[in-house]
Design an enzyme around this catalytic site. Sequence first.
Site, short mmCIF file in Angstrom:
data_model
loop_
_atom_site.label_atom_id
_atom_site.label_comp_id
_atom_site.label_asym_id
_atom_site.label_seq_id
_atom_site.Cartn_x
_atom_site.Cartn_y
_atom_site.Cartn_z
N LYS A 36 0.83 -1.20 0.00
CA LYS A 36 0.00 0.00 0.00
C LYS A 36 0.87 1.25 0.00
O LYS A 36 2.08 1.20 0.17
CB LYS A 36 -0.91 -0.02 1.23
N ARG A 134 -10.83 0.40 15.11
CA ARG A 134 -10.75 1.07 13.81
C ARG A 134 -11.66 0.32 12.85
O ARG A 134 -12.88 0.32 13.02
CB ARG A 134 -9.29 1.12 13.34
N TYR A 268 14.86 30.43 7.09
CA TYR A 268 13.80 31.26 7.63
C TYR A 268 13.91 31.44 9.14
O TYR A 268 14.20 30.50 9.88
CB TYR A 268 12.43 30.66 7.30
N MET A 330 10.38 24.75 1.70
CA MET A 330 9.51 24.01 0.81
C MET A 330 10.29 23.17 -0.19
O MET A 330 9.92 22.03 -0.48
CB MET A 330 8.58 24.96 0.06
#
Length: 394
Positions: A36, A134, A268, A330
Amino acid sequence: MSDFPARAVIDLAAIRGNVRALKERAGRAEVMAVVKADGYGHGLEQTARAALAGGATWLGVAQLSEALALRAFGVDARLLTWLYAPGAPLAAALTAGIDLSVGAPWALAEVLDAARATGRTARIHLKVDTGLGRGGTMPRDLDALASAALAAEAEGLVSVVGIWSHLAFADAPDHPTVLAQAEVFAESVALVESRGARLEVRHLANSAATLTNPAMHYDLVRPGLAVVGLSPVPQIGGPAQFGLTPAMRLEAELILTKSVPAGQGVSYAHAYVTGQETVLGVVPLGYSDGVPRHASGTPGQARPDGGSGTLGAPVQIGGRRLGIAGRVCMDQVVVDLGPGAKETAGERVLLFGSGADGEPTAEDWARSAGTISYEIVTRLGARVPRVYTGGQDA
């Protein structure tokens, strides 16, 4: 060479070897390789083919779309899928020979509609919630669901081929819930069989239980993370201790190096400030590529060299183990290469790999980011090219 300045190199031979090691651990149980999430970030088709070449006899995927994609790729193996919503294209799944999980009355009803529409007998695995809270039917409702499924089997609409569940604490083998879930599962199997089910497979074990709990193996084990060579129980042992080899190596090239003075803020918010004249290197991967922002260093902490901020997740450059300086951006991160560093643009940067020769691993990154290795590899962005080595499975 791709025009993208980074890549994930996937060793298919490692995947084959991992499955062979898992088969040995599984004993008489068959191996379902769970591929998966795009093969845990390693590539859906390529991981599936390598796992089958290593000896897996089943494949498992969460999303129905992944199962249909495997069939479109021409992958022909027993295949189970378990996440679909009302209105899903179950007729297409039956036509493609895909086994379906059924854990609720609505799901059984839609499977029956698809069976009538296609004229095909649906192969279903009843899902019981043994304690995870779940997916799956609650044990108190299993009798009604099983009885309805077996009635449909008598009509030729379905074949109840399996029963299964998920463990909540498989990565803590001694946790009391593990034994409790095992008892509920055994009771569920007995109930379904007492109602006349002729099961092909009973399955409970994920990667962790496959590696650490033989009593959970039943007829089929469902390793996923271990297929790509990562340990689901790092507190017990790393990949090598289980005969596994991490299959993914994430690497990039430096695109810039430059000398900066002491007191230079980096990235940053200047979360990292240099304490001396040093050389910075820019690596063209960031959180849009799946590099966790939480892999940034910690701002504000004073260092002995007079700067501030701690280093984040590790990287290896020129055989040296370094770390991310400042915040993950990013599209890029910055590395403090140190005073007098000689690296230039084009130098290879290893973010994580197998751990050989001291290189960082996905587990190292997980610890730096406060997460698990599953997330490190599965979140790798689609724009990062996958390059396959180690055989013909690509």
